[in-house]
Design an enzyme around this catalytic site. Structure first.
Site, PDB file in Angstrom:
ATOM      1  N   ASN A 117      -6.643  -2.297   1.552  1.00 31.98           N
ATOM      2  CA  ASN A 117      -6.386  -4.074   2.208  1.00 31.98           C
ATOM      3  C   ASN A 117      -7.648  -4.891   2.194  1.00 31.98           C
ATOM      4  O   ASN A 117      -8.640  -4.011   2.720  1.00 31.98           O
ATOM      5  CB  ASN A 117      -5.212  -4.374   3.655  1.00 31.98           C
ATOM      6  CG  ASN A 117      -3.965  -4.661   3.566  1.00 31.98           C
ATOM      7  OD1 ASN A 117      -3.487  -4.527   2.505  1.00 31.98           O
ATOM      8  ND2 ASN A 117      -3.365  -4.230   4.695  1.00 31.98           N
ATOM      9  N   ARG A 138       0.677  -1.894   0.058  1.00 27.82           N
ATOM     10  CA  ARG A 138       0.082   0.207   0.092  1.00 27.82           C
ATOM     11  C   ARG A 138       0.395   0.943   0.107  1.00 27.82           C
ATOM     12  O   ARG A 138       0.442   2.387  -0.968  1.00 27.82           O
ATOM     13  CB  ARG A 138      -0.926   0.109   1.654  1.00 27.82           C
ATOM     14  CG  ARG A 138      -1.965  -0.813   1.017  1.00 27.82           C
ATOM     15  CD  ARG A 138      -3.117  -0.675   2.347  1.00 27.82           C
ATOM     16  NE  ARG A 138      -2.217  -0.727   3.584  1.00 27.82           N
ATOM     17  CZ  ARG A 138      -3.170  -0.235   4.403  1.00 27.82           C
ATOM     18  NH1 ARG A 138      -3.190   0.701   4.658  1.00 27.82           N
ATOM     19  NH2 ARG A 138      -2.263  -0.570   5.202  1.00 27.82           N
TER      20      ARG A 138
END
Length: 99
Positions: A46, A28
């Protein structure tokens, strides 16, 4: 020149689900950095199933560059699959963030 001016690239939205070893490996954070370098807005987060969801908006060439990067060896972890869809940008994101 603004995005609505004639001659500017069309803004598009990429929605992608990335599967593989992509959580707890900096995926990320690195996606955020890459999207910001490309001048995109959106979010990376996520998912409970272990995948990562990316929604990115901007000029088509920049969106394509992010998609290419997501599947490249430069992306952290091990990407096993990318399911992507494209649509018109909505302009709902003020910047790019992690969710």
């Amino acid at each position: 020149m603004t995005p609505s001016d004639s001659g500017s690239p069309q803004h598009r939205r990429l929605t992608a689900r990335i599967t593989g070893e992509v959580q707890a490996v900096g995926f990320r954070y690195r996606t955020l950095q890459q999207a910001m370098r490309l001048g995109l807005t959106g979010v990376v987060s996520n998912s409970p199933d272990g995948s990562v969801q990316v929604v990115a908006e901007g000029p088509q060439p920049a969106v394509d560059a992010l998609l290419d990067w997501l599947g490249s060896p430069a992306a952290p972890g091990t990407v096993r699959g990318i399911e992507e869809t494209f649509s018109d940008a909505t302009g709902e994101f003020p910047d790019f963030s992690t969710g």
